[in-house]
Scaffold this motif. Structure first.
Motif, short mmCIF file in Angstrom:
data_model
loop_
_atom_site.label_atom_id
_atom_site.label_comp_id
_atom_site.label_asym_id
_atom_site.label_seq_id
_atom_site.Cartn_x
_atom_site.Cartn_y
_atom_site.Cartn_z
N VAL A 196 0.74 -1.04 -0.41
CA VAL A 196 0.14 -0.16 -0.07
C VAL A 196 0.45 1.41 -0.15
N ASP A 197 0.41 2.81 -1.52
CA ASP A 197 0.86 3.48 -0.58
C ASP A 197 0.11 4.56 -0.84
N ILE A 198 0.09 5.28 0.55
CA ILE A 198 -0.81 6.04 0.88
C ILE A 198 -0.42 7.45 0.69
N ARG A 199 -0.69 8.53 -0.05
CA ARG A 199 -0.32 9.92 -0.08
C ARG A 199 -1.73 10.68 0.39
N VAL A 200 -1.45 12.08 0.56
CA VAL A 200 -2.58 13.24 0.70
C VAL A 200 -1.82 14.48 0.26
N VAL A 201 -2.69 14.92 -0.60
CA VAL A 201 -2.19 16.20 -0.89
C VAL A 201 -3.16 17.27 0.09
N PRO A 202 -2.77 18.26 0.77
CA PRO A 202 -2.95 18.77 2.06
C PRO A 202 -3.33 20.04 1.33
N ALA A 203 -4.44 20.81 2.16
CA ALA A 203 -5.18 22.27 2.15
C ALA A 203 -3.84 23.24 1.40
N HIS A 204 -2.77 23.32 2.43
CA HIS A 204 -1.37 24.53 2.40
C HIS A 204 -0.42 23.40 2.27
N PRO A 205 -0.32 23.12 0.86
CA PRO A 205 0.79 21.91 0.74
C PRO A 205 1.99 23.40 0.37
N PRO A 206 3.87 22.55 0.52
CA PRO A 206 4.35 23.28 1.01
C PRO A 206 4.71 24.38 -0.81
N VAL A 207 4.16 24.01 -2.01
CA VAL A 207 4.24 24.39 -2.92
C VAL A 207 3.13 24.26 -3.68
N GLN A 208 2.71 25.06 -4.30
CA GLN A 208 1.72 25.53 -5.67
C GLN A 208 1.08 24.33 -6.24
N VAL A 209 0.13 23.76 -5.94
CA VAL A 209 -0.56 23.03 -7.16
C VAL A 209 -1.52 23.68 -7.82
N PRO A 210 -0.82 23.88 -9.50
CA PRO A 210 -1.55 24.53 -10.49
C PRO A 210 -2.42 23.72 -11.49
N SER A 211 -3.16 22.52 -10.64
CA SER A 211 -4.34 22.70 -11.22
C SER A 211 -5.17 21.97 -9.81
N GLY A 212 -6.69 21.63 -10.15
CA GLY A 212 -7.70 21.44 -9.08
C GLY A 212 -8.19 20.29 -9.56
N PRO A 213 -8.54 19.85 -8.75
CA PRO A 213 -9.59 18.15 -9.27
C PRO A 213 -10.44 18.62 -9.28
N LEU A 214 -11.19 17.76 -10.59
CA LEU A 214 -12.36 17.61 -10.80
C LEU A 214 -13.60 16.27 -10.23
N ASN A 215 -12.67 15.32 -10.44
CA ASN A 215 -13.74 14.25 -9.77
C ASN A 215 -12.70 13.04 -9.48
N GLY A 216 -12.62 11.93 -8.62
CA GLY A 216 -12.63 10.85 -8.40
C GLY A 216 -12.17 10.12 -9.49
N PHE A 217 -11.47 8.81 -10.06
CA PHE A 217 -11.71 7.70 -10.57
C PHE A 217 -10.13 6.87 -9.70
N THR A 218 -10.75 5.87 -10.59
CA THR A 218 -9.49 3.77 -9.97
C THR A 218 -9.20 3.37 -11.45
N LEU A 219 -7.84 3.43 -11.73
CA LEU A 219 -7.67 2.86 -12.84
C LEU A 219 -6.68 1.72 -12.05
N TYR A 220 -7.39 0.30 -12.95
CA TYR A 220 -6.69 -0.35 -12.73
C TYR A 220 -6.14 -1.18 -13.77
N ASP A 221 -4.64 -1.37 -13.50
CA ASP A 221 -3.45 -1.42 -14.39
C ASP A 221 -3.67 -0.47 -15.49
N ASP A 222 -3.64 -0.49 -16.72
CA ASP A 222 -3.53 0.42 -17.91
C ASP A 222 -4.54 -0.35 -18.86
N ARG A 223 -5.77 -0.42 -18.01
CA ARG A 223 -7.03 -1.33 -19.04
C ARG A 223 -8.32 -0.56 -18.30
#
Length: 287
Positions: free
Chosen positions: A206-233
């Motif tokens: 398991v690899d879990i990472r969080v994008v904080p509301a106040h990150p150390p650097v600016q995030v130049p794009s915002g998320p529109l929706n969630g999704f799940t990727l299964y391999d590349d298929r």
């Protein structure tokens, strides 16, 4: 592309028929078209008979081999059909008719066939990470009555979490702080939920990472929706009315780019654990 769920099967048939008709109008055999398009004759035959779904790239190769400009109206129409042919949609009411337990079995089957699963979660915590209390709340819905079927769905969702402790697949989760803070449950339950996610960060699979509301650097794009990727298929997208499944390589590649972008802007595993611990403490102070 506008996807009309009830018409996707017809769109696949229309695409197969249109490609077969264009080949015949061009005076080419399946073997000659296959040679020009860089495909096998068997694949051309299966595409024209609707036995396999051609990707948008496959259709581009076929149209180019037939001498059709990709910017022409006919080509654009067929490419739109190809995108629709590689998309499936199941409405929420249809899922209810099949049963919530069936939906959990479907997810378990898809997960068992994958080697790498990537979750982008900008709004909610996904089922594999949920505590029982949080899971109960996510399954609550005005159209769903609590009973044997509801309890079965809850049990199967929690059973699916066992996959996190197995050697395969590899799971990667990117969550925003907004997803972690969304007040679905009371503060005491949310604190336990943060504890659970933090404990899972120590698993090798398991690899879990969080994008904080106040990150150390600016995030130049915002998320529109969630999704799940299964391999590349396969990529699946949940919306209020149901679930969309996309199989076209271009859609998958674009989703992978989005995932990689936010993963790069997320906290590393060590700082993610610290963030989750501090958030759990904050919830406990409000409990």
């Amino acid at each position: 592309m506008t996807l009309e769920p009830a018409h996707t099967g017809q769109q696949r048939d229309d695409l197969a028929e249109a490609l077969r008709r264009l080949r015949r109008a061009a005076g080419l055999t399946g073997a000659r078209l296959a040679a020009h398009a860089g495909m096998s004759q068997a694949k051309i035959s299966k595409i024209e008979n609707g036995r396999i779904r051609p990707s948008v790239t496959d259709v581009e190769h076929i149209l180019t081999a037939l001498g059709f400009p990709l910017q022409s109206a006919d080509s654009i129409r067929l490419l739109d059909l190809a995108r629709a042919a590689n998309s499936d949609y199941q409405g929420f009411r249809t899922a209810l008719q099949r049963g919530l337990g069936e939906a959990q079995r479907d997810l378990a089957a898809i997960e068992s066939r994958a080697k790498r699963i990537r979750f982008f979660l900008p709004c909610m915590i996904t089922g594999l990470l949920q505590t029982p209390e949080y899971a109960r709340q996510t399954l609550s819905h005005p159209l769903v009555s609590r009973g044997a079927e509801w309890e079965s769905a809850l049990a199967r969702r929690l059973e699916r979490q066992q996959a996190l402790h197995e050697q395969a697949p590899q799971f990667e989760f990117v969550l925003t702080e907004a997803a972690l803070r969304f007040p679905l449950c009371g503060p005491s339950v949310m604190a336990l939920q943060m504890d659970r996610i933090r404990s899972l960060t120590y698993l090798d699979t398991v690899d879990i990472r969080v994008v904080p509301a106040h990150p150390p650097v600016q995030v130049p794009s915002g998320p529109l929706n969630g999704f799940t990727l299964y391999d590349d298929r396969l990529v699946t997208i949940e919306v209020h009315t149901g679930k969309l499944a996309l199989r076209d390589p271009k859609d998958i590649a674009y989703s992978r780019e989005i995932f990689d972008f936010f993963q790069e802007h997320a906290l590393d595993p060590h700082h993610t654990r610290t963030f989750l611990e501090e958030l759990a403490q904050e919830f406990r102070r409000h409990a």
